[in-house]
Design an enzyme around this catalytic site. Structure first.
Site, PDB file in Angstrom:
ATOM      1  N   GLY A  49       0.767  -1.241   0.000  1.00  0.00           N
ATOM      2  CA  GLY A  49       0.000   0.000   0.000  1.00  0.00           C
ATOM      3  C   GLY A  49       0.798   1.291   0.000  1.00  0.00           C
ATOM      4  CD  GLU A 103       1.878   1.379   7.352  1.00  0.00           C
ATOM      5  OE1 GLU A 103       1.255   1.436   6.270  1.00  0.00           O
ATOM      6  OE2 GLU A 103       1.949   0.337   8.023  1.00  0.00           O
ATOM      7  CG  ASP A 104      -1.230   2.223   3.205  1.00  0.00           C
ATOM      8  OD1 ASP A 104      -0.987   2.001   4.411  1.00  0.00           O
ATOM      9  OD2 ASP A 104      -1.632   1.348   2.429  1.00  0.00           O
ATOM     10  CG  ASP A 107      -7.406   0.931  11.339  1.00  0.00           C
ATOM     11  OD1 ASP A 107      -8.201   1.740  11.824  1.00  0.00           O
ATOM     12  OD2 ASP A 107      -7.721  -0.237  11.073  1.00  0.00           O
ATOM     13  CG  PHE A 156     -12.413  -0.081   4.346  1.00  0.00           C
ATOM     14  CD1 PHE A 156     -11.330  -0.702   4.954  1.00  0.00           C
ATOM     15  CD2 PHE A 156     -12.578  -0.240   2.978  1.00  0.00           C
ATOM     16  CE1 PHE A 156     -10.436  -1.462   4.220  1.00  0.00           C
ATOM     17  CE2 PHE A 156     -11.688  -1.001   2.230  1.00  0.00           C
ATOM     18  CZ  PHE A 156     -10.612  -1.614   2.853  1.00  0.00           C
TER      19      PHE A 156
HETATM   20  P1  5GP Z   1      -3.148  -0.949  11.707  1.00  0.00           P
HETATM   21  O1  5GP Z   1      -2.120  -1.998  11.960  1.00  0.00           O
HETATM   22  O2  5GP Z   1      -2.711   0.454  12.031  1.00  0.00           O
HETATM   23  O3  5GP Z   1      -4.453  -1.291  12.371  1.00  0.00           O
HETATM   24  O4  5GP Z   1      -3.504  -1.011  10.176  1.00  0.00           O
HETATM   25  C1  5GP Z   1      -2.621  -0.650   9.235  1.00  0.00           C
HETATM   26  C2  5GP Z   1      -2.890  -1.358   7.924  1.00  0.00           C
HETATM   27  O5  5GP Z   1      -4.256  -1.776   7.794  1.00  0.00           O
HETATM   28  C3  5GP Z   1      -2.665  -0.406   6.797  1.00  0.00           C
HETATM   29  O6  5GP Z   1      -1.328  -0.427   6.357  1.00  0.00           O
HETATM   30  C4  5GP Z   1      -3.634  -0.905   5.742  1.00  0.00           C
HETATM   31  O7  5GP Z   1      -3.048  -1.944   5.008  1.00  0.00           O
HETATM   32  C5  5GP Z   1      -4.775  -1.474   6.536  1.00  0.00           C
HETATM   33  N1  5GP Z   1      -5.899  -0.516   6.686  1.00  0.00           N
HETATM   34  C6  5GP Z   1      -6.298   0.102   7.815  1.00  0.00           C
HETATM   35  N2  5GP Z   1      -7.360   0.907   7.583  1.00  0.00           N
HETATM   36  C7  5GP Z   1      -7.620   0.798   6.259  1.00  0.00           C
HETATM   37  C8  5GP Z   1      -8.595   1.409   5.395  1.00  0.00           C
HETATM   38  O8  5GP Z   1      -9.456   2.229   5.778  1.00  0.00           O
HETATM   39  N3  5GP Z   1      -8.543   1.051   4.082  1.00  0.00           N
HETATM   40  C9  5GP Z   1      -7.640   0.155   3.603  1.00  0.00           C
HETATM   41  N4  5GP Z   1      -7.704  -0.104   2.304  1.00  0.00           N
HETATM   42  N5  5GP Z   1      -6.713  -0.428   4.379  1.00  0.00           N
HETATM   43  C10 5GP Z   1      -6.702  -0.109   5.693  1.00  0.00           C
END
Ligand code: 5GP
Length: 180
Positions: A49, A103-104, A107, A156
Site C-alpha cells: 500500500g 505508511e499509507d 489505523d 474504510f
Molecule cells: P493498523 O495496523 O494500524 O491497524 O492497520 C494498518 C494497515 O491496515 C494499513 O497499512 C492498511 O493496510 C490497513 N488498513 C487500515 N485501515 C484501512 C482502510 O481504511 N482502508 C484500507 N484499504 N486499508 C486499511
C-alpha cells in the site's frame, strides 16, 4: 473525481481529492526535509500500500536518503485480522541509522508497533513514522505518530495505494465505503 466507484460487492463514495492529498504530501516532505538535513535516513516502505505514497513523498524530498521495503499484511477485506504476518522481512542494515517508516494509513497502530519493534531489534538509532492518512479514533498505540498527511474518520477507505481485496490502489483520489 468520480462521485462513486464500485469494487467487487462494495460501493465507495468520493472523499478526498488528489489535489488535497498532493498538498498534504508536499507539506510532509517540507517538514521531513527541514528535520533531517544532515541525517541520511533510511525510508522504510511497507508494501504494497505505501508504495504510492512513498513515490509521491520521495519526489518532493530533497534530503539525501535511501529506501528499503518490507511486506506485512493484517487486513482481510474491510476488516483488520488483528494478526500481522511478515511476508517480506527487513533485508538492509539499519544499525545506527535514523529510519522513517512510510505508511499509507495508521489505523489501530498494530502494524506500526510491529515495524517499530522490528527496527528497534535491528539496532536503528531513531525510528519515526510518516503516514499519508491516519484514523485518530481507531489508534490504540502509545507510540507517537510524527508526520501525518491527513487525519480521517474511522471508516474504510480506498485509493492512493489503499485497497479493497487488492483492488482500488490505483485510484488517484480517496474514496470512502458507502454506508447502507
Ligand atoms: P493498523 O495496523 O494500524 O491497524 O492497520 C494498518 C494497515 O491496515 C494499513 O497499512 C492498511 O493496510 C490497513 N488498513 C487500515 N485501515 C484501512 C482502510 O481504511 N482502508 C484500507 N484499504 N486499508 C486499511
Amino acid at each position: 473525481m468520480k462521485e462513486s466507484v464500485t469494487i467487487l460487492d462494495k460501493t465507495f463514495v468520493k472523499f478526498i481529492s488528489s489535489d488535497e492529498i498532493d498538498k498534504a504530501i508536499a507539506t510532509l516532505a517540507e517538514k521531513i526535509d527541514s528535520e533531517y538535513i544532515n541525517d541520511d535516513p533510511i525510508l522504510l516502505i511497507t508494501l504494497n500500500g505505501a508504495v504510492f505514497f512513498a513515490v509521491d513523498l520521495l519526489k518532493n524530498l530533497n534530503i539525501k536518503c535511501k529506501i528499503t521495503c518490507v511486506k506485512v499484511s493484517s487486513y482481510s477485506g474491510t476488516e483488520s485480522t488483528g494478526k500481522i504476518n511478515d511476508l517480506i522481512g527487513l533485508n538492509d542494515n539499519v544499525k545506527g541509522k535514523r529510519v522513517i517508516i512510510l505508511e499509507d494509513i495508521v489505523d489501530t497502530g498494530r502494524t506500526y508497533k510491529h515495524l517499530h519493534d522490528m527496527l528497534k531489534d535491528a539496532g536503528a538509532k531513531d525510528i519515526r513514522i510518516a503516514t499519508m492518512t491516519m484514523k485518530p479514533e481507531a489508534y490504540k498505540g502509545d507510540l507517537p505518530i510524527h508526520y501525518v498527511g491527513l487525519n480521517i474518520p474511522n471508516k474504510f477507505v480506498i485509493g492512493r495505494g489503499l485497497d479493497y481485496d487488492g483492488y482500488g490502489r490505483n485510484l488517484n483520489d480517496i474514496y470512502q465505503l458507502k454506508q447502507n
